[in-house]
Design a protein around this motif. Sequence first.
Motif, PDB file in Angstrom:
ATOM      1  N   GLU A 218     -16.780 -21.067 -27.825  1.00 57.95           N
ATOM      2  CA  GLU A 218     -17.154 -22.488 -28.670  1.00 57.95           C
ATOM      3  C   GLU A 218     -18.203 -22.011 -29.580  1.00 57.95           C
ATOM      4  N   LYS A 219     -19.291 -21.267 -29.044  1.00 54.80           N
ATOM      5  CA  LYS A 219     -20.200 -20.904 -29.949  1.00 54.80           C
ATOM      6  C   LYS A 219     -19.693 -20.219 -31.075  1.00 54.80           C
ATOM      7  N   TYR A 222     -18.044 -22.250 -33.843  1.00 52.87           N
ATOM      8  CA  TYR A 222     -18.804 -23.319 -34.824  1.00 52.87           C
ATOM      9  C   TYR A 222     -19.977 -22.627 -35.314  1.00 52.87           C
ATOM     10  N   ASP A 224     -21.050 -21.216 -38.151  1.00 46.95           N
ATOM     11  CA  ASP A 224     -21.531 -21.856 -39.610  1.00 46.95           C
ATOM     12  C   ASP A 224     -22.244 -22.967 -39.416  1.00 46.95           C
ATOM     13  N   THR A 225     -21.506 -24.073 -38.642  1.00 43.23           N
ATOM     14  CA  THR A 225     -22.072 -25.131 -38.770  1.00 43.23           C
ATOM     15  C   THR A 225     -23.324 -25.319 -37.674  1.00 43.23           C
ATOM     16  N   LEU A 226     -23.578 -24.374 -36.779  1.00 47.24           N
ATOM     17  CA  LEU A 226     -24.625 -24.187 -36.068  1.00 47.24           C
ATOM     18  C   LEU A 226     -25.925 -23.801 -36.890  1.00 47.24           C
ATOM     19  N   ARG A 227     -25.607 -22.627 -37.665  1.00 48.22           N
ATOM     20  CA  ARG A 227     -26.284 -22.073 -38.330  1.00 48.22           C
ATOM     21  C   ARG A 227     -26.986 -23.044 -39.651  1.00 48.22           C
ATOM     22  N   THR A 228     -26.061 -23.791 -40.151  1.00 48.04           N
ATOM     23  CA  THR A 228     -26.523 -24.815 -41.100  1.00 48.04           C
ATOM     24  C   THR A 228     -27.520 -26.038 -40.544  1.00 48.04           C
ATOM     25  N   ALA A 229     -27.133 -26.304 -39.312  1.00 39.87           N
ATOM     26  CA  ALA A 229     -27.870 -27.154 -38.486  1.00 39.87           C
ATOM     27  C   ALA A 229     -29.333 -26.514 -38.333  1.00 39.87           C
ATOM     28  N   GLN A 232     -31.516 -26.469 -41.677  1.00 45.84           N
ATOM     29  CA  GLN A 232     -31.839 -27.850 -41.977  1.00 45.84           C
ATOM     30  C   GLN A 232     -32.922 -28.313 -40.931  1.00 45.84           C
ATOM     31  N   THR A 297     -21.391 -15.037 -37.941  1.00 49.79           N
ATOM     32  CA  THR A 297     -19.953 -15.282 -37.975  1.00 49.79           C
ATOM     33  C   THR A 297     -19.232 -13.777 -37.771  1.00 49.79           C
TER      34      THR A 297
END
Length: 587
Positions: A218-219, A222, A224-229, A232, A297
């Motif tokens: 699961e980690k 996701y 890229d999404t986790l890094r972007t969040a 931010q 990634t």
Amino acid sequence: MLEEIRISGLGIIESSTLELGPGLTVVTGETGAGKTMIVTALGLLLGGRGDAGSVRKGKKAARVEGVIDARSLPAVVEATEEAGGEVEEGRVLVARTVAAEGRARAYVGGATVPVATLGSVTAPLVAVHGQSDQHRLLQPRAQRDSLDRFGGETIAKLLAAYGDIHSQLRYVERELDEVTTHARERAQEADLLRFGLGEVEAVTPEPGEDVTLAQEEEKLGYADTLRTAAEQAREALSSEVDAPDALGAISAARQALDGVRDHDPDAASLADRLAEVSYLLSDLAADVASYATGIETDPARLSVVSERRAALTALTRKYGETIDEVLAWAETGAKRLLELDSDDDRIEELRGERTRLRAALAEAGLALSAARADAAGALAQAVSDELTGLAMPHARLVVDLRQKETDAPASEDEPHAPLKVGSGKNARWLRYGSNGLDEVELLLAANTGSEPRPLHKGASGGELSRVMLAIEVVLAATSPVPTFVFDEVDAGVGGTAAVEIGRRLAHLARTAQVLVVTHLPQVAAFADHHVAVEKTSDGVVTSSGLTVLDDESRERELSRMLAGLTASDTAIAHARELLEVARAAKV
């Protein structure tokens, strides 16, 4: 012994009491007067089946009570107390009721108990012999049981030892049959287990691995999404560019309050709290930055994890909901496979045990046969002596003890294969059962020179009654019970033989309590206590009562039994003569 039986609402007996003393008690009465009800009542006290149809018409229930003198019967006292009952002055009150609706109740020493418990207390005290026993003793099994009973403790121990080995052999044979008969199914089961265990071993899962890998996949999926969040979040907490962030806002608020802290303690306190928040936000911003930096990634790792999860999923589809359940199945399966793979060894072990037990059973069977042979000779002689006293001086009882030989079996694997006894030319193969190797049959040679024949073929009706009574008297002498009941076993007998029957029963009554229901005056004359069952009717209801006879009334009852007359001088004289003969014989 039994001291008293009280009966109410049973058959045609409305309410009667039968007092029993030591020695011989006879019960007489006209046909249909209710003599059989006494035996029925006694059967209820012994735990026999209650019949709602025996309840007297108009009564809600039949009740039978008995008083047992247990002063010399410690086992009865112990059984009564274990059942919750009381023993008063060495006596135990037992009772049985049968309702017209069919319900039954039993009591021992005043305590309500199951009928089976009542029977366990009373049945060992009384042996009942009736006309039905004559038919029973014509059966081969009953004849063998009679011989074993006559043989006493010696045969009882040998029979118990034989029975124990027989039970073990049957168990081993059933298990061997199970293993060999279902060998194909067991082999198929072993193959399936072996395949499944091979699949589990190829994957070699670790406990909880399916849960851990699911989280990792699961980690990775996701990343890229986790890094972007995370980036931010870090910018919002502490921005590297000229943009509003949480730390800047907190710092401005702190500076504003620090400027006035000397004028108000509350302002100072708030400034300090903002300082704490600032420190916490700084640490949090650093952690978020570290988290964002650590997220990478990694398509290669994601592929490895996905493949591993697919392998684990293949196992959970077949062997358990989770990997932990799969591992538990594998552990159980390995044990079962070990058991199945050892079938060949188990078969050989069972065959060896069967051979050993068959040899032991043959040895025990021969020992039992030898003891039966000794008892057979003694029983035949004892019964023949009794027959001499029963006006059958030339009759001879033979106890035919034989073993059923058969051909050697093709294989000991045959169901119930016969036993081999002896060796070499003397070897024989014998059929066997749960009670030994022997078949027992009682034969009678009624006259000098005649060949012994089965009882039902070698004796007339009257002779058969005497033979059966002789057998019962002989067996009774070997029985430990204190009370014997004979229910018209003298049917079909008369004359001199009837006198001898009375003499034999009186002799038995010297060492035991004997109750006899009879229609023979020659037997009744030997009684120590004579009870008459008298039937009365008012034209609507018929009742029976029990009366203990004195000497005068006893003479009248015997005259009635002799000639159907109670006022005949000749019949009275004959009755007195019978009583004199009986008294002289009992001295």
